[in-house]
Design an enzyme around this catalytic site. Structure first.
Site, PDB file in Angstrom:
ATOM      1  N   ALA A  34       0.830  -1.205   0.000  1.00  0.00           N
ATOM      2  CA  ALA A  34       0.000   0.000   0.000  1.00  0.00           C
ATOM      3  C   ALA A  34       0.862   1.252   0.000  1.00  0.00           C
ATOM      4  O   ALA A  34       0.628   2.192  -0.782  1.00  0.00           O
ATOM      5  CB  ALA A  34      -0.932  -0.011   1.207  1.00  0.00           C
ATOM      6  N   TYR A  35       1.852   1.292   0.866  1.00  0.00           N
ATOM      7  CA  TYR A  35       2.738   2.451   0.954  1.00  0.00           C
ATOM      8  C   TYR A  35       3.511   2.632  -0.354  1.00  0.00           C
ATOM      9  O   TYR A  35       3.619   3.747  -0.878  1.00  0.00           O
ATOM     10  CB  TYR A  35       3.706   2.254   2.119  1.00  0.00           C
ATOM     11  CG  TYR A  35       4.592   3.444   2.408  1.00  0.00           C
ATOM     12  CD1 TYR A  35       4.106   4.548   3.090  1.00  0.00           C
ATOM     13  CD2 TYR A  35       5.927   3.448   2.004  1.00  0.00           C
ATOM     14  CE1 TYR A  35       4.926   5.636   3.371  1.00  0.00           C
ATOM     15  CE2 TYR A  35       6.759   4.527   2.276  1.00  0.00           C
ATOM     16  CZ  TYR A  35       6.249   5.621   2.964  1.00  0.00           C
ATOM     17  OH  TYR A  35       7.069   6.697   3.221  1.00  0.00           O
ATOM     18  N   SER A  36       4.025   1.533  -0.907  1.00  0.00           N
ATOM     19  CA  SER A  36       4.772   1.608  -2.161  1.00  0.00           C
ATOM     20  C   SER A  36       3.889   2.108  -3.294  1.00  0.00           C
ATOM     21  O   SER A  36       4.300   2.965  -4.092  1.00  0.00           O
ATOM     22  CB  SER A  36       5.350   0.233  -2.512  1.00  0.00           C
ATOM     23  OG  SER A  36       6.257  -0.220  -1.529  1.00  0.00           O
ATOM     24  N   ALA A  37       2.672   1.576  -3.368  1.00  0.00           N
ATOM     25  CA  ALA A  37       1.760   1.986  -4.433  1.00  0.00           C
ATOM     26  C   ALA A  37       1.367   3.450  -4.288  1.00  0.00           C
ATOM     27  O   ALA A  37       1.302   4.188  -5.283  1.00  0.00           O
ATOM     28  CB  ALA A  37       0.511   1.096  -4.411  1.00  0.00           C
ATOM     29  N   LYS A  79       3.069   5.884  -2.805  1.00  0.00           N
ATOM     30  CA  LYS A  79       4.195   6.762  -3.112  1.00  0.00           C
ATOM     31  C   LYS A  79       4.513   6.757  -4.604  1.00  0.00           C
ATOM     32  O   LYS A  79       4.949   7.778  -5.155  1.00  0.00           O
ATOM     33  CB  LYS A  79       5.425   6.352  -2.295  1.00  0.00           C
ATOM     34  CG  LYS A  79       5.276   6.620  -0.806  1.00  0.00           C
ATOM     35  CD  LYS A  79       5.048   8.095  -0.498  1.00  0.00           C
ATOM     36  CE  LYS A  79       5.104   8.384   0.994  1.00  0.00           C
ATOM     37  NZ  LYS A  79       4.917   9.815   1.314  1.00  0.00           N
TER      38      LYS A  79
END
Length: 244
Positions: free
Chosen positions: A150-153, A155
């Site tokens: 979720a964080y990677s997507a 950002k």
């Protein structure tokens, strides 16, 4: 040889820093203020001990960001810098084990929050014919961090939003850029195991963590008159770790 930090003159400028009361945000706020800017921190909860103006703003709510902009314009008549720093990392678990509500929350804060603040602030910058927007993304948005989908997507979305908005405002006098830091030494690391932190350090050719002051210095340059031909760009702060 000793290297000195650059000097900037931001007197008369109004800077909005989301999540500006802790960690990277506090360092950015202090750096811009030291150069003379009037710093306004947008956060869910005001910090009465902060030396900067406080506004309780929920960046996941566009009505909240709209209202904050209108209050600030009524008081100061301008917004020169917008630094989108507020974020939420959430859990680190495999994608199929994520709580759906939390996955949505991470994207809502990290990506939609940037959309909401930009949407609220950009009209005033268009009218002024000038402005700087700096989005604090992450190397996770370029590489994709395991167990942080979720964080990677989110950002990665911030990086694409930066490129898109930078092109939209290329003739408006408003520059839009992003930073993609690797691991930075903040209190957040205290929540991680020493082994995990050491693993992040091992990935850096410089074999160390970044500092909040290094992030703040790059933000100051991006807000300054020294930055004139960069927009829609992503600047790495990774100690050499980034490969593209």
């Amino acid at each position: 040889m000793a290297y000195n930090n650059a000097d900037y003159d931001f007197k008369g400028c109004v800077a909005v820093v989301t999540g500006g009361n802790g960690g990277i945000g506090a360092a950015i706020s202090e750096r811009l203020a030291r150069a003379g800017a009037q710093v306004v921190c947008w956060d869910l909860k005001a910090n009465p001990a902060s030396p900067f103006r406080q506004e309780e703003v929920d960046i996941t709510d566009p009505a909240s960001t709209d209202a904050a902009v209108q209050r600030l314009l009524a008081d100061t008549g301008r917004i020169d810098f917008l630094v989108n720093n507020a974020g939420y990392a959430g859990s680190t678990v495999p994608l199929d084990e994520y709580d759906v509500a939390e996955w949505h929350r991470i994207v809502n804060v990290n990506l939609l929050g940037v959309f909401h603040t930009c949407r609220s602030v950009v009209p005033a910058m268009r009218v002024a014919g000038s402005g700087r927007i700096v989005n604090i993304a992450s190397l996770a948005g370029k590489e994709g961090t395991p167990n942080a989908s979720a964080y990677s997507a989110a950002k990665a979305g911030v990086l694409a939003l930066t490129k898109s908005l930078g092109k939209e405002l290329a003739h408006a006098g408003v520059l839009v850029n992003a930073l993609a830091p690797a691991a930075v030494k903040t209190s957040l690391l205290e929540q991680m195991s020493p082994a995990h932190v050491q693993n992040m350090i091992n990935k850096s050719p410089m074999a160390r963590l970044g500092t909040v002051d290094e992030v703040a210095e790059m933000v100051a340059w991006l807000c300054s008159g020294s930055c004139t031909f960069n927009t829609g760009a992503v600047f790495d702060l990774s100690g050499g770790r980034a490969t593209y």
